[in-house]
Enzyme design. Sequence first.
Site, PDB file in Angstrom:
ATOM      1  N   HIS A 126      -6.834  -1.959  -1.970  1.00  0.00           N
ATOM      2  CA  HIS A 126      -6.681  -2.671  -3.227  1.00  0.00           C
ATOM      3  C   HIS A 126      -6.910  -1.779  -4.451  1.00  0.00           C
ATOM      4  CE1 HIS A 126      -5.704  -5.876  -5.823  1.00  0.00           C
ATOM      5  NE2 HIS A 126      -6.630  -5.348  -6.599  1.00  0.00           N
TER       6      HIS A 126
ATOM      7  N   TYR B 255      -4.934  -0.017  -8.502  1.00  0.00           N
ATOM      8  CA  TYR B 255      -5.417   0.310  -9.857  1.00  0.00           C
ATOM      9  C   TYR B 255      -5.327   1.792 -10.137  1.00  0.00           C
ATOM     10  CZ  TYR B 255      -6.491  -4.498  -9.787  1.00  0.00           C
ATOM     11  OH  TYR B 255      -6.341  -5.838  -9.688  1.00  0.00           O
TER      12      TYR B 255
ATOM     13  N   HIS C  79       6.462  -9.684  -4.504  1.00  0.00           N
ATOM     14  CA  HIS C  79       5.352  -9.492  -5.427  1.00  0.00           C
ATOM     15  C   HIS C  79       5.106  -8.014  -5.741  1.00  0.00           C
ATOM     16  CE1 HIS C  79       1.365  -9.553  -7.149  1.00  0.00           C
ATOM     17  NE2 HIS C  79       0.931  -8.784  -6.162  1.00  0.00           N
ATOM     18  N   PHE C  80       4.976  -7.188  -4.710  1.00  0.00           N
ATOM     19  CA  PHE C  80       4.554  -5.825  -5.062  1.00  0.00           C
ATOM     20  C   PHE C  80       5.711  -4.972  -5.576  1.00  0.00           C
ATOM     21  CE2 PHE C  80       4.729  -5.255  -0.310  1.00  0.00           C
ATOM     22  CZ  PHE C  80       5.735  -4.304  -0.269  1.00  0.00           C
ATOM     23  N   HIS C  81       6.950  -5.438  -5.407  1.00  0.00           N
ATOM     24  CA  HIS C  81       8.017  -4.711  -6.099  1.00  0.00           C
ATOM     25  C   HIS C  81       8.037  -5.034  -7.594  1.00  0.00           C
ATOM     26  CE1 HIS C  81       9.450  -3.612  -2.076  1.00  0.00           C
ATOM     27  NE2 HIS C  81      10.007  -2.592  -2.694  1.00  0.00           N
TER      28      HIS C  81
ATOM     29  N   ARG D  42       8.069 -10.843   6.238  1.00  0.00           N
ATOM     30  CA  ARG D  42       8.422  -9.519   5.742  1.00  0.00           C
ATOM     31  C   ARG D  42       8.414  -8.553   6.925  1.00  0.00           C
ATOM     32  NH1 ARG D  42       2.805  -6.782   3.782  1.00  0.00           N
ATOM     33  NH2 ARG D  42       4.080  -4.974   3.273  1.00  0.00           N
ATOM     34  N   ARG D  43       8.876  -7.354   6.689  1.00  0.00           N
ATOM     35  CA  ARG D  43       8.853  -6.295   7.695  1.00  0.00           C
ATOM     36  C   ARG D  43       9.521  -6.727   8.990  1.00  0.00           C
ATOM     37  NH1 ARG D  43       2.624  -4.094   7.378  1.00  0.00           N
ATOM     38  NH2 ARG D  43       2.981  -2.486   5.839  1.00  0.00           N
TER      39      ARG D  43
END
Length: 532
Positions: free
Chosen positions: A207, A211, A358-360, A421-422
Amino acid sequence: MAHFWVAFASFGVAAMMAVMQALSRANAALPFRSPQIFYLSVTAHGVLMALVFTTFFIMGLGYVIARTTLGRELLSERLGWIGFVIALVGTVLTAGTILAGEATVLYTFYPPLKAHPLFYIGATLLVVGSWVWCLVMLRCYRAWRREHPDEPVPVAMHGIVATVIVWLLATIGVAAEMLFLLIPWSLGLKETVDPVLARTLFWWFGHPLVYFWLLPAYALWYSVLPRAVGGKLFSDPLARVVFILFILFSTPVGFHHQFMDPGIPTGWKLFHTVNTYAILLPSFITAFTVIASLEVAGRLKGATGWFDWIGKLPWREPFFSSIALAMLTFALGGFGGAINAAFGMNSMVHNTAWVQGHFHLTVGTAVALTFMGTSYYLLPRLTGKPLKFPSLASVQPYLWFVGMMTFSIVNHATGLTGMPRRIYDASYGGHPIAQAWQAWTGLSALGGVILFVSAMSFVLVVVATGLSRERQEAEPILYAEPLEPLPRRRPVWDRFGLWTAIAVLLIIAAYGYPLWSLINMERFGSPGFQPF
Ligand code: HEM
Ligand SMILES: [Cu+2]
């Protein structure tokens, strides 16, 4: 510049893999389409984008910021090069084992999926190389601090020091995972591995890793962007508070990736959830401060109405448009993130296409697009070469935005209807539920193709600029002034030692007991698996 070139190269390769995956997901009949190639390429794409592109770019950016904000020579330049070589050797080993088909473990490398030892050793070297970078950054900061004991450090450098601290705290987790679990196990020194312990250590790192990507982007939003558009930083103290809050709350949140994992008591998951919501705060402050800074720019250019300042901003300038679109996308990604972090709603989206949607938006756009725009800004200033194909550069961020919106909204939607996913083949033998996804995956593939065109445009512009022989007087890199004059005394937000100590206490509170009980549990472990 060497760091940036490695970053651009891995970005280019990873983007080529990505378009293939997006098409494969839509069940397009591609040559070479097979599960082996699909998982190999998802691993290569994830590692090259999320770990290599970002890390090298951030190291390069750190050197640029230290050199231009501190007003002194960069210390330990030789050491910096040693770090670069270590990280590069690590990258070559890791990428080599993936491309050789020996490390199809995805970028999260969860055991019991097992890779060739050189994959883990290479990834460790990449981290060690980045530690050397951290050392150089901290030495530069300390030398400056000794010369200026009572002054506030420039905001951009404040952001970089915070990035370094977050990274050092985060990588303790992955280093422990590599040294005690994965490397001995992959070398055959240990028969079995404990997946829950490994995943816990991974997310200790995984996580705050986000950041590590995001803070340098924030540093640019706060310090370079307002100046580049002719404005001022709306609030200097708010910017500093934000970076400190990230030092405090980045790490003790990892269990929000493990809501579905057994072996971790619910109370601890709740503690990490609360911390996760705490960390939404600095992102809200950032949205407020950066947008206010842009409004200042618009008003300095004569805007007087409620919204007309937006039109005064330089939307054709690729540095500005990249970051503006990145921020817009990040806001959407942030809402999704709040849903992921909610214990109950997480179970609805866990491991579905929603997550990749989301993470794209977050790393794949907020961070990556900021870095692309920054490359357009920095390249001419660092090399003295004017940007090639400037009109392509001004279209490229919009292409990325359109492509990513298509790709990502579709993935959010199919995720909600249950598409995992994946997965290589989303058709599930023609099952009606899977068929309902199929129309959507075509649209997501279209988004992937637009993204690919955008990615290649970016690579074309930077490579053509790098190869060109034209020279001009390089403009300086300028940083924004705060709207209110800086205090002359060193603010409490610059006491990095104090905040790091509090962050360590929080990490001990969040991880001490759960890790201790995991280690003392009766454990059986798992042998390794290599499905591909
Ligand atoms: C050229 C634009 C891009 C396209 C078309 C693209 C597409 C994809 C696709 C189709 C997947 C596989 C999803 C799955 O089946 O689970 C994927 C995974 C991933 N992408 Fe991207 N992506 C792009 C850019 C990026 C960027 C810029 C980043 C980060 C800096 C990124 C990070 C990742 C990560 C971390 C994964 C997960 C790999 C894994 O599950 O192990 N992507 N991407
Ligand atoms: Cu997280």
